[in-house]
Scaffold this motif. Structure first.
Motif, PDB file in Angstrom:
ATOM      1  N   HIS A   1       0.624  -1.533   0.474  1.00  0.00           N
ATOM      2  CA  HIS A   1      -0.004  -0.077  -0.019  1.00  0.00           C
ATOM      3  C   HIS A   1       1.190   1.526   0.243  1.00  0.00           C
ATOM      4  N   SER A   2       0.351   1.939  -0.637  1.00  0.00           N
ATOM      5  CA  SER A   2       1.299   3.810  -0.824  1.00  0.00           C
ATOM      6  C   SER A   2       1.389   4.174   0.816  1.00  0.00           C
TER       7      SER A   2
ATOM      8  N   ASP B   1       7.327   0.406   1.530  1.00  0.00           N
ATOM      9  CA  ASP B   1       8.010  -0.522   0.567  1.00  0.00           C
ATOM     10  C   ASP B   1       7.901  -1.527   1.436  1.00  0.00           C
TER      11      ASP B   1
ATOM     12  N   CYS C   1      -4.115   6.666   1.391  1.00  0.00           N
ATOM     13  CA  CYS C   1      -2.920   6.404   0.242  1.00  0.00           C
ATOM     14  C   CYS C   1      -2.515   7.980  -0.102  1.00  0.00           C
ATOM     15  N   ALA C   2      -1.242   7.330  -0.966  1.00  0.00           N
ATOM     16  CA  ALA C   2      -0.517   8.747  -1.091  1.00  0.00           C
ATOM     17  C   ALA C   2      -1.383   8.814  -2.766  1.00  0.00           C
TER      18      ALA C   2
ATOM     19  N   GLY D   1      -2.905   9.919  -6.023  1.00  0.00           N
ATOM     20  CA  GLY D   1      -3.030   9.633  -7.967  1.00  0.00           C
ATOM     21  C   GLY D   1      -2.090   8.008  -7.337  1.00  0.00           C
ATOM     22  N   GLN D   2      -1.664   7.691  -6.494  1.00  0.00           N
ATOM     23  CA  GLN D   2      -1.374   6.457  -6.164  1.00  0.00           C
ATOM     24  C   GLN D   2      -2.149   5.233  -6.304  1.00  0.00           C
ATOM     25  N   PRO D   3      -2.488   3.869  -6.670  1.00  0.00           N
ATOM     26  CA  PRO D   3      -3.616   2.497  -6.473  1.00  0.00           C
ATOM     27  C   PRO D   3      -3.176   2.846  -4.562  1.00  0.00           C
TER      28      PRO D   3
ATOM     29  N   THR E   1      -0.584  -2.203  -4.437  1.00  0.00           N
ATOM     30  CA  THR E   1      -0.009  -2.752  -5.716  1.00  0.00           C
ATOM     31  C   THR E   1       0.174  -4.484  -5.159  1.00  0.00           C
TER      32      THR E   1
END
Length: 146
Positions: A60-61, A97, A120-121, A123-125, A128
């Protein structure tokens, strides 16, 4: 992650009749990393069919915090031993990470349900998937499995 129930609160509201709400802290995360700047908070309800393996290895972001509502889930983060999180218990992921290896249903004969809030960051899903090549390259970061 702490799951102490030492923080019990009662909120008095003199303008209302009836008993006040009882608030029990079911889990905390001391020293949790901050959410990514501009993060979107997203809360999802996940229902796992009996014996469901859950999502494939992923990341996850940003951080994620969850609560098992029903049943039990298999939970494993990179660098930590796999464990079972049961109804009424919480789990935490730092995001970024760190690979989340397992979130499957621990039960073969009934569904399990959990709620998770992710930060969530932008613009990121939300999630991932991690490919087999990266899993192999990071194999040494996974806790030994019994």
């Amino acid at each position: 992650m702490s799951t102490e129930h030492a923080h019990v609160h009662h909120l008095e509201n003199p303008s209302k009749s009836g008993p006040p709400p009882k608030i029990d802290v079911v889990g905390t995360v001391p020293g949790a990393p901050p959410a990514p700047e501009g993060a979107e908070a997203m809360t999802i309800l996940v229902t796992l069919a009996p014996d469901s393996p859950g999502a494939p290895p992923h990341r996850h972001s940003g951080p994620a915090y969850g609560f098992v509502v029903k049943g039990a889930i298999d939970f494993e983060l990179e660098g930590e031993p796999a464990r079972v999180v049961r109804a009424g218990e919480t789990f935490w992921e730092p995001g970024g990470d760190v690979i989340h290896y397992q979130d499957g249903n621990h039960l073969a004969d009934e569904e399990s349900v959990f709620v998770v809030t992710m930060f969530c960051a932008p613009g990121q899903p939300m999630l991932t998937v991690v490919g087999p090549e990266e899993l192999e390259a990071r194999r040494d970061r996974r806790a030994p499995r019994s």
